[in-house]
Design an enzyme around this catalytic site. Structure first.
Site, PDB file in Angstrom:
ATOM      1  N   SER A 147      43.549  44.220  39.853  1.00  0.00           N
ATOM      2  CA  SER A 147      42.461  43.285  39.587  1.00  0.00           C
ATOM      3  C   SER A 147      41.169  43.780  40.226  1.00  0.00           C
ATOM      4  O   SER A 147      40.698  44.860  39.910  1.00  0.00           O
ATOM      5  CB  SER A 147      42.847  41.889  40.075  1.00  0.00           C
ATOM      6  OG  SER A 147      41.922  40.924  39.655  1.00  0.00           O
ATOM      7  N   ASP A 306      35.773  41.546  35.815  1.00  0.00           N
ATOM      8  CA  ASP A 306      36.405  42.425  36.804  1.00  0.00           C
ATOM      9  C   ASP A 306      37.179  43.528  36.088  1.00  0.00           C
ATOM     10  O   ASP A 306      37.277  43.528  34.858  1.00  0.00           O
ATOM     11  CB  ASP A 306      37.274  41.610  37.776  1.00  0.00           C
ATOM     12  CG  ASP A 306      38.512  41.030  37.129  1.00  0.00           C
ATOM     13  OD1 ASP A 306      38.565  40.942  35.884  1.00  0.00           O
ATOM     14  OD2 ASP A 306      39.440  40.644  37.858  1.00  0.00           O
ATOM     15  N   ASP A 308      40.230  44.417  35.353  1.00  0.00           N
ATOM     16  CA  ASP A 308      41.264  44.170  34.347  1.00  0.00           C
ATOM     17  C   ASP A 308      40.890  43.017  33.419  1.00  0.00           C
ATOM     18  O   ASP A 308      41.704  42.564  32.623  1.00  0.00           O
ATOM     19  CB  ASP A 308      42.629  43.926  35.003  1.00  0.00           C
ATOM     20  CG  ASP A 308      42.697  42.622  35.777  1.00  0.00           C
ATOM     21  OD1 ASP A 308      41.692  42.254  36.405  1.00  0.00           O
ATOM     22  OD2 ASP A 308      43.757  41.964  35.758  1.00  0.00           O
ATOM     23  N   ASP A 310      40.293  39.814  33.613  1.00  0.00           N
ATOM     24  CA  ASP A 310      40.837  38.456  33.597  1.00  0.00           C
ATOM     25  C   ASP A 310      39.911  37.476  34.329  1.00  0.00           C
ATOM     26  O   ASP A 310      40.149  36.267  34.302  1.00  0.00           O
ATOM     27  CB  ASP A 310      42.267  38.402  34.153  1.00  0.00           C
ATOM     28  CG  ASP A 310      42.376  38.829  35.608  1.00  0.00           C
ATOM     29  OD1 ASP A 310      41.374  39.276  36.188  1.00  0.00           O
ATOM     30  OD2 ASP A 310      43.483  38.716  36.167  1.00  0.00           O
TER      31      ASP A 310
END
Length: 577
Positions: A147, A306, A308, A310
């Site tokens: 993340s 961010d 990734d 999400d």
């Protein structure tokens, strides 16, 4: 379990150790503290998977810890799910160091069990992995990501067949299988060539993207004729060196947003995240380059996802002409209000909004205004995904889910927080308010005027290493042993201990908390204020959340400052013991 020194010696004498890890072990020998930290415990496999610093040792992310985790996952799937080998597992990865390598290692171990893998040929967002599980009908999904953690981290997130993060019960069972693997250095696997020859490795290109984009267009609340209108509202978007560089612009193009400006330097998939101190849109510094470009283009809205994709951060112009970053609580409440205001009331009779226990109560107030029931979950979107799965059986309708840490879900075709969905909805919402002569900040203050001035804050204390981990445990034990009666001049009305599963009221009554157990304590105070303490599940931190409701902005900010100062004194006193 053998001592950490014996485990290190086993690694040090292993003839086939990966070359890069051999060099790292040599360097670790000269640093006893770092050496112990790398081997004193196994990397924790928690409710979403595992996350840690890349490097040598059983407390690090490397091919051996990945193989061990996948071996346990494969055995769990074979024992608990039907048609595992045929349905297979879908695997995605982000822009971090070793992400693609870890994705391939996952497929190699699954292949040794005869389980088919579907691996994206290039990096993709986490929500697309969630969608892919549902679209392909696989038994599980794996996302290689850490993340928004620092560059030295990577992670291994596991998804169930519903496309949601694995639940605590599922994680606990998987851990049982992982723990049965006696030697992480000798886990069986197949080589890539053999996987492809046996058709156990299938590379995914654009099929899933296109299916996702079809679903994405359906979340819009605009009438069809409005969608067709070319929208010249200037938008600046940065994927912060991550995975959203393609899907967010494509999603906006479907709604005819024609003035989307990418921060080109941050569109590069750079595992060092070299243009930011942290690739986290919760950190305002992550918007520095977007703000510069926003000024040049007179952008109405700035978007930052961010690595990734999400989590989404949004910044808008304030009355002084400067860009102001909305909090996750504020953006979530705004989107919820927009969605509910533009939904058929008849369809919302069974509607449910889901938020976490550390998310602002403004969302509940908005939901109440439209007659929508609010459900609280523990921190972590896995619990929101689990609730949505229950709705499939109960007939309840999911209308929106969010958490304060910039995670939102508008439609349940994905079952994890989705910054691509949120980016498109945020732009649509900003365009709507622009047509009404208002900014998102104007709309936010309209909500405050209607429901009260809800303000929140989160601060964290970082305590690294073995000693830090022990200190975090001591702090949580201490707040339970010595419960406080007032904080910042406000009386404690209730103390909620989520580990014990009980709520203790000021009058002495004890109630049961109907949620899974978690190491978290929440104080509910007078005047609709609250404070919550919980250790981070992914970083060496203890987090402290604050929420207040005031009669004005000044009143709320004063309450917030007083509570922070008082709680800081309490925590500092505990740390120094």
């Amino acid at each position: 379990m053998m001592s950490w020194k014996h485990i290190f010696e086993k690694w040090d004498s292993f003839e086939d150790l990966e070359p890069n890890l051999i060099q790292e072990l040599k360097e670790l020998k000269s640093d006893p503290v770092a050496l112990e930290d790398a081997f004193y415990k196994e990397l924790t496999f928690g409710t979403g998977g595992m996350r840690g610093v890349i490097g040598a040792g059983i407390n690090r992310m490397n091919v051996y810890t990945i193989r061990k985790a996948v071996n346990g996952l494969a055995k769990y799937l074979l024992d608990h799910t039907v048609n595992v080998k045929d349905r297979g597992v879908v695997i995605a990865y982000d822009s971090r160091h070793m992400s693609k390598e870890f994705a391939l290692e996952t497929a190699k171990v699954l292949g040794s069990f005869g389980i088919t893998s579907y691996v994206f040929s290039s990096l993709r967002p986490t929500p697309l992995l969630s969608f892919a599980v549902r679209y392909l009908g696989t038994v599980s999904g794996v996302m290689i990501t850490a993340s928004h953690n620092p560059p030295e981290y990577n992670g291994f997130k596991v998804y169930n067949e519903d496309g949601g993060q694995i639940t605590p019960n599922q994680a606990s069972e998987i851990v049982t299988y992982i723990n049965k693997v006696e030697d992480e250095l000798s886990v069986p696997y197949l080589e890539k060539k053999e996987l492809e020859e046996k058709e156990l490795l299938n590379w995914i290109k654009d099929e899933i993207d296109n299916a996702y984009l079809d679903k994405l267009q359906g979340i819009s609340k605009m009438p069809a004729d409005k969608i067709e209108i070319e929208k010249e509202m200037p938008i600046v978007f940065t994927p912060l060196h991550g995975t959203a560089a393609e899907l967010v612009p494509k999603g906006l193009k479907q709604l005819n947003f024609t003035h989307v400006h990418m921060v080109k330097e941050q569109a590069i998939a750079d595992p060092e995240f070299s243009t930011v101190a942290s690739p986290n849109p919760e950190e305002h510094q992550a918007f520095t380059m977007a703000i510069e470009q926003g000024k040049q283009t007179d952008a109405t809205l700035l978007l930052a996802t961010d690595p990734d994709a999400d989590r989404l951060g949004v910044a808008v112009k304030n009355s002084a002409g400067n860009y102001q970053v909305l909090t996750g609580n504020q953006l979530g409440a705004l989107m919820l209000d927009y969605i509910l205001a533009h939904s058929d009331a008849a369809l919302l009779r069974s509607g449910r909004m889901i938020k976490t226990v550390v998310t602002s109560e403004l969302g509940r107030a908005v939901a109440d205004y439209y007659g929508i029931q609010t459900l609280n979950t523990l921190t972590g979107f896995k619990f929101i995904g689990e609730k949505i799965r229950q709705f499939d059986r109960t007939g309840e309708t999911f209308v929106f889910g969010y958490e304060e840490s910039y995670g939102y879900l508008i439609s349940s075709f994905a079952r994890d927080k989705d910054a691509v969905q949120a980016s498109v909805m945020a732009c649509e919402m900003a365009y709507y308010w622009q047509q009404q002569g208002k900014t998102l900040l104007d709309a936010l203050y309209d909500l405050f005027a209607r429901h009260g001035y809800y303000f929140e804050h989160m601060q964290s204390i970082t305590l690294k290493g073995k000693e830090g981990s022990e200190k975090i445990g001591f702090i949580m034990d201490d707040v339970r042993r010595e419960p406080v009666e007032q904080i910042g001049g406000l009386k404690v009305v209730q103390m909620e201990d989520y580990l014990a599963g009980k709520r203790t009221c000021r009058d002495g009554n004890v109630e049961t908390i109907e949620l899974p157990k978690e190491n978290m304590v929440k104080y509910k105070l007078e005047q609709d204020c609250w404070i919550c303490l919980r250790p981070s599940g992914t970083e060496p931190k203890i987090k402290c959340y604050f929420g207040v409701r005031g009669t004005s902005e000044e009143d709320s900010k004063n309450k917030l400052a007083t509570l922070q100062e008082s709680m800081n004194q309490i925590l500092q006193g505990t740390i120094e013991v």
